[in-house]
Design a protein around this motif. Sequence first.
Motif, PDB file in Angstrom:
ATOM      1  N   GLU A  65      44.661  38.682  46.988  1.00 24.30           N
ATOM      2  CA  GLU A  65      45.899  39.202  46.402  1.00 24.30           C
ATOM      3  C   GLU A  65      45.571  39.978  45.118  1.00 24.30           C
ATOM      4  N   PRO A  66      46.468  40.862  44.658  1.00 23.97           N
ATOM      5  CA  PRO A  66      46.139  41.713  43.508  1.00 23.97           C
ATOM      6  C   PRO A  66      45.588  40.970  42.290  1.00 23.97           C
ATOM      7  N   ALA A  67      46.227  39.859  41.902  1.00 20.09           N
ATOM      8  CA  ALA A  67      45.769  39.145  40.711  1.00 20.09           C
ATOM      9  C   ALA A  67      44.394  38.525  40.929  1.00 20.09           C
ATOM     10  N   GLY A  68      44.222  37.832  42.056  1.00 21.80           N
ATOM     11  CA  GLY A  68      42.937  37.212  42.349  1.00 21.80           C
ATOM     12  C   GLY A  68      41.836  38.236  42.516  1.00 21.80           C
ATOM     13  N   ALA A  69      42.148  39.344  43.197  1.00 22.70           N
ATOM     14  CA  ALA A  69      41.156  40.388  43.398  1.00 22.70           C
ATOM     15  C   ALA A  69      40.739  41.006  42.068  1.00 22.70           C
ATOM     16  N   ALA A  70      41.699  41.220  41.179  1.00 25.28           N
ATOM     17  CA  ALA A  70      41.394  41.812  39.876  1.00 25.28           C
ATOM     18  C   ALA A  70      40.462  40.921  39.070  1.00 25.28           C
ATOM     19  N   VAL A  71      40.688  39.614  39.131  1.00 31.87           N
ATOM     20  CA  VAL A  71      39.832  38.670  38.397  1.00 31.87           C
ATOM     21  C   VAL A  71      38.412  38.707  38.948  1.00 31.87           C
ATOM     22  N   LEU A  72      38.285  38.688  40.284  1.00 34.35           N
ATOM     23  CA  LEU A  72      36.954  38.709  40.895  1.00 34.35           C
ATOM     24  C   LEU A  72      36.213  39.999  40.566  1.00 34.35           C
ATOM     25  N   VAL A  73      36.894  41.126  40.699  1.00 34.43           N
ATOM     26  CA  VAL A  73      36.261  42.414  40.423  1.00 34.43           C
ATOM     27  C   VAL A  73      35.850  42.504  38.953  1.00 34.43           C
ATOM     28  N   ALA A  74      36.726  42.062  38.067  1.00 34.54           N
ATOM     29  CA  ALA A  74      36.406  42.101  36.635  1.00 34.54           C
ATOM     30  C   ALA A  74      35.199  41.218  36.323  1.00 34.54           C
ATOM     31  N   VAL A  76      32.697  40.367  38.378  1.00 34.25           N
ATOM     32  CA  VAL A  76      31.473  40.985  38.899  1.00 34.25           C
ATOM     33  C   VAL A  76      31.081  42.195  38.057  1.00 34.25           C
ATOM     34  N   ALA A  77      32.054  43.020  37.687  1.00 27.85           N
ATOM     35  CA  ALA A  77      31.760  44.189  36.864  1.00 27.85           C
ATOM     36  C   ALA A  77      31.209  43.776  35.499  1.00 27.85           C
ATOM     37  N   ALA A  78      31.794  42.730  34.907  1.00 26.31           N
ATOM     38  CA  ALA A  78      31.306  42.245  33.612  1.00 26.31           C
ATOM     39  C   ALA A  78      29.877  41.725  33.731  1.00 26.31           C
ATOM     40  N   GLY A  79      29.592  41.027  34.837  1.00 25.44           N
ATOM     41  CA  GLY A  79      28.231  40.551  35.062  1.00 25.44           C
ATOM     42  C   GLY A  79      27.241  41.700  35.185  1.00 25.44           C
ATOM     43  N   LEU A  81      27.546  44.681  33.826  1.00 26.29           N
ATOM     44  CA  LEU A  81      27.360  45.267  32.503  1.00 26.29           C
ATOM     45  C   LEU A  81      26.471  44.392  31.630  1.00 26.29           C
ATOM     46  N   ALA A  82      26.620  43.070  31.772  1.00 26.60           N
ATOM     47  CA  ALA A  82      25.773  42.153  31.006  1.00 26.60           C
ATOM     48  C   ALA A  82      24.309  42.306  31.394  1.00 26.60           C
ATOM     49  N   LEU A  83      24.071  42.656  32.652  1.00 22.01           N
ATOM     50  CA  LEU A  83      22.706  42.879  33.141  1.00 22.01           C
ATOM     51  C   LEU A  83      22.250  44.319  32.930  1.00 22.01           C
ATOM     52  N   ARG A  84      23.063  45.094  32.232  1.00 20.74           N
ATOM     53  CA  ARG A  84      22.775  46.500  31.954  1.00 20.74           C
ATOM     54  C   ARG A  84      22.631  47.302  33.244  1.00 20.74           C
ATOM     55  N   ARG A  85      23.579  47.084  34.137  1.00 18.66           N
ATOM     56  CA  ARG A  85      23.627  47.834  35.393  1.00 18.66           C
ATOM     57  C   ARG A  85      24.966  48.562  35.491  1.00 18.66           C
ATOM     58  N   PRO A  86      25.128  49.633  34.714  1.00 16.75           N
ATOM     59  CA  PRO A  86      26.424  50.326  34.697  1.00 16.75           C
ATOM     60  C   PRO A  86      26.824  50.898  36.055  1.00 16.75           C
ATOM     61  N   ARG A  87      25.851  51.394  36.802  1.00 16.55           N
ATOM     62  CA  ARG A  87      26.191  51.921  38.128  1.00 16.55           C
ATOM     63  C   ARG A  87      26.772  50.816  39.012  1.00 16.55           C
ATOM     64  N   ALA A  88      26.148  49.646  38.952  1.00 22.12           N
ATOM     65  CA  ALA A  88      26.632  48.524  39.757  1.00 22.12           C
ATOM     66  C   ALA A  88      28.041  48.121  39.326  1.00 22.12           C
ATOM     67  N   ALA A  89      28.323  48.214  38.022  1.00 23.44           N
ATOM     68  CA  ALA A  89      29.665  47.902  37.532  1.00 23.44           C
ATOM     69  C   ALA A  89      30.685  48.877  38.113  1.00 23.44           C
ATOM     70  N   VAL A  90      30.304  50.150  38.189  1.00 26.17           N
ATOM     71  CA  VAL A  90      31.185  51.147  38.802  1.00 26.17           C
ATOM     72  C   VAL A  90      31.410  50.818  40.270  1.00 26.17           C
ATOM     73  N   LEU A  91      30.330  50.456  40.964  1.00 26.67           N
ATOM     74  CA  LEU A  91      30.449  50.123  42.381  1.00 26.67           C
ATOM     75  C   LEU A  91      31.283  48.863  42.594  1.00 26.67           C
ATOM     76  N   THR A 130      34.657  41.154  51.846  1.00 26.49           N
ATOM     77  CA  THR A 130      33.407  41.639  52.417  1.00 26.49           C
ATOM     78  C   THR A 130      32.779  42.690  51.512  1.00 26.49           C
ATOM     79  N   ALA A 131      33.602  43.605  51.016  1.00 27.92           N
ATOM     80  CA  ALA A 131      33.107  44.667  50.146  1.00 27.92           C
ATOM     81  C   ALA A 131      32.522  44.101  48.855  1.00 27.92           C
ATOM     82  N   LEU A 132      33.210  43.136  48.260  1.00 29.66           N
ATOM     83  CA  LEU A 132      32.709  42.548  47.013  1.00 29.66           C
ATOM     84  C   LEU A 132      31.404  41.805  47.256  1.00 29.66           C
ATOM     85  N   ALA A 133      31.310  41.103  48.381  1.00 30.12           N
ATOM     86  CA  ALA A 133      30.067  40.408  48.731  1.00 30.12           C
ATOM     87  C   ALA A 133      28.927  41.406  48.919  1.00 30.12           C
ATOM     88  N   LEU A 134      29.224  42.551  49.526  1.00 31.04           N
ATOM     89  CA  LEU A 134      28.217  43.594  49.703  1.00 31.04           C
ATOM     90  C   LEU A 134      27.726  44.127  48.365  1.00 31.04           C
TER      91      LEU A 134
END
Length: 212
Positions: A65-74, A76-79, A81-91, A130-134
């Motif tokens: 759902e939108p709220a749960g998906a937003a939390v998961l995406v945020a 993963v993206a934060a992780g 960025l913490a690993l200094r992988r900006p491209r991965a954060a975009v993906l 599936t996309a987030l797991a990928l």
Amino acid sequence: MVLPVAVRRWLGTVAVLAAAVVAASGALYAGDSGPRAVDLRVWAAAGGPGTPWWDVAHAVDLLGEPAGAAVLVAAVAAGCLALRRPRAAVLAVAGPGAAVAATTLLKPLVGRTIHGGYLAYPSGHTAFLTALALVVALLLAGRLGLGPAAGAALVLGAALLGGVVMGWAQIKLGAHYPTDALGGWCTALAVVPATAWAVDRAAGPAGGADPA
């Protein structure tokens, strides 16, 4: 790179095959308003919609759902960025977003419905997880420097896990036909590699601290 060289060729092949499955299944199920024989068999094997495990299925469903998906995406993206992988954060944002957008566009084109009019094919929830797991698997494969065999096992294993977990929840809740979940899974397999390639293309060879 977010699309490691070791997995690029075979993942591209998988993406093409997945796109073909989505297109063929969409044509086959176009205009349907009920389950096919394969859906009934899978429902029977899974126990169909009902109370056992319903709370677990509902909790998994909330992740799409939108709220749960937003939390998961945020997260993963934060992780990334913490690993200094900006491209991965975009993906992490673009991959699941593109997969869900693709299912949203496909649903009215296919016109398959469930529960008296809700568009069903392909499953956006299944495509999202599936996309987030990928995305996570591609990050790990690149960071660990895995070869083609190990990279394939990790990426496809993660995609299968994400698809099965969310697909099961959608089937258990009666929100989708089993073949809708398969369509969502294949949509993510088709869209995420293409999105990862596009991110690498846009960033260029010197696109920040994202080693292959």
